[in-house]
Design an enzyme around this catalytic site. Structure first.
Site, PDB file in Angstrom:
ATOM      1  N   SER A  63       0.814  -1.217   0.000  1.00 35.52           N
ATOM      2  CA  SER A  63       0.000   0.000   0.000  1.00 35.52           C
ATOM      3  C   SER A  63       0.848   1.266   0.000  1.00 35.52           C
ATOM      4  O   SER A  63       2.012   1.260   0.402  1.00 35.52           O
ATOM      5  CB  SER A  63      -0.926   0.022   1.219  1.00 35.52           C
ATOM      6  OG  SER A  63      -1.698  -1.144   1.270  1.00 35.52           O
TER       7      SER A  63
HETATM    8  N1  SAH Z   1      -1.096  -4.599   3.784  1.00 36.12           N
HETATM    9  C1  SAH Z   1      -0.526  -5.041   2.544  1.00 36.12           C
HETATM   10  C2  SAH Z   1      -1.444  -4.716   1.384  1.00 36.12           C
HETATM   11  C3  SAH Z   1      -1.457  -5.829   0.413  1.00 36.12           C
HETATM   12  S1  SAH Z   1      -2.645  -5.684  -0.886  1.00 36.12           S
HETATM   13  C4  SAH Z   1       0.845  -4.424   2.326  1.00 36.12           C
HETATM   14  O1  SAH Z   1       1.126  -3.352   2.887  1.00 36.12           O
HETATM   15  O2  SAH Z   1       1.647  -5.005   1.601  1.00 36.12           O
HETATM   16  C5  SAH Z   1      -4.026  -6.549  -0.197  1.00 36.12           C
HETATM   17  C6  SAH Z   1      -3.829  -7.992   0.190  1.00 36.12           C
HETATM   18  O3  SAH Z   1      -5.113  -8.512   0.516  1.00 36.12           O
HETATM   19  C7  SAH Z   1      -3.255  -8.902  -0.899  1.00 36.12           C
HETATM   20  O4  SAH Z   1      -2.123  -9.546  -0.413  1.00 36.12           O
HETATM   21  C8  SAH Z   1      -4.383  -9.887  -1.185  1.00 36.12           C
HETATM   22  O5  SAH Z   1      -3.937 -11.190  -1.508  1.00 36.12           O
HETATM   23  C9  SAH Z   1      -5.155  -9.880   0.129  1.00 36.12           C
HETATM   24  N2  SAH Z   1      -6.544 -10.308  -0.015  1.00 36.12           N
HETATM   25  C10 SAH Z   1      -7.416 -10.029  -1.014  1.00 36.12           C
HETATM   26  N3  SAH Z   1      -8.596 -10.622  -0.780  1.00 36.12           N
HETATM   27  C11 SAH Z   1      -8.470 -11.294   0.397  1.00 36.12           C
HETATM   28  C12 SAH Z   1      -9.357 -12.102   1.166  1.00 36.12           C
HETATM   29  N4  SAH Z   1     -10.606 -12.345   0.801  1.00 36.12           N
HETATM   30  N5  SAH Z   1      -8.878 -12.613   2.317  1.00 36.12           N
HETATM   31  C13 SAH Z   1      -7.611 -12.378   2.744  1.00 36.12           C
HETATM   32  N6  SAH Z   1      -6.739 -11.631   2.049  1.00 36.12           N
HETATM   33  C14 SAH Z   1      -7.154 -11.088   0.894  1.00 36.12           C
END
Ligand code: SAH
Length: 211
Positions: A63
């Site tokens: 993010s």
């Molecule tokens: N906090 C993370 C943001 C990653 S992007 C960072 O700073 O790197 C969002 C993440 O949510 C992705 O890794 C994706 O795989 C996960 N995600 C999407 N849908 C999801 C779900 N239903 N359950 C759990 N994780 C999910």
């Protein structure tokens, strides 16, 4: 040499966060020292401290630092002890939570991202984190309640399980929507929920499927 460059870049990033309205000194302190370069691929190293989201593989992103700071600041205001993150991704937001709060729980649906994030966070001596590979729409478990919940992917609607798993007095910070998304801060007072719109955002979708 590289570490000096990174320290300078991190300092510059924090100055930008201040200009954008981030005021929480603890959040700014953690973000000025956390090595964001460890959470991304080495080919993107030069952009590690840019105030932008970056790809982390599997179609996902780390993010944007400003949004990470904003969401963290919103929950830090209530001084939570037990915090749940949905969407571990690279583990960058998880690391910040781990340094600020006592107990961190994090859920990720993609095993390969979870394994990588776990390794990075271990390297950084973040040991107050519990990990789960499951559908984040279900939260952590119905047996747990959290003082704060941060969702780092956008559901089309607020997941009901997360509302139930929010402790009275707690805060849920969640981006909601598809093309147009809004970041919401939802506060639970006993059994009532109060929702405040914070600002428009752009997150990857919180995938709706049971795994
Ligand atoms: N906090 C993370 C943001 C990653 S992007 C960072 O700073 O790197 C969002 C993440 O949510 C992705 O890794 C994706 O795989 C996960 N995600 C999407 N849908 C999801 C779900 N239903 N359950 C759990 N994780 C999910």
């Amino acid at each position: 040499m590289t570490s000096t460059i990174n320290q300078l870049a991190a300092k510059k990033l924090v100055q930008q966060l201040v200009q954008l309205g981030i005021t929480d000194q603890n959040v700014l302190q953690v973000m000025s020292t956390l090595p964001r370069q460890l959470f991304i691929d080495s080919s993107l190293m030069a952009k590690a401290f840019d105030n932008t989201a970056l790809p982390i593989g599997s179609g996902q992103t780390i993010s944007q630092p400003y949004i990470v700071a904003k969401m963290t600041q919103l929950i830090a205001q209530i001084k939570p002890q037990k915090v749940l993150e949905i969407g571990t991704g690279s583990g960058y937001q998880t690391a910040i939570l781990s340094q600020l709060f006592e107990q961190v729980y994090t859920v990720e649906r993609l095993r390969e991202l979870q394994i990588k994030a776990k390794a990075t966070l271990r390297k950084l001596d973040c040991h107050n984190i519990k990990y789960k590979c499951r559908d984040g729409w279900l939260g952590w478990s119905e047996q747990h309640q959290f003082d704060a919940i941060i969702v780092t992917a956008a559901p089309i609607d607020v997941p009901q399980a997360l509302l139930r798993q929010l402790a009275p007095g707690g805060r849920l910070v969640v981006p909601v929507g598809e093309q147009q998304q809004m970041l919401y801060c939802i506060e639970r007072k006993e059994d009532q929920y109060y929702q405040t719109a914070i600002e428009p955002v752009k997150f990857v979708p919180l995938v709706a499927e049971i795994i």
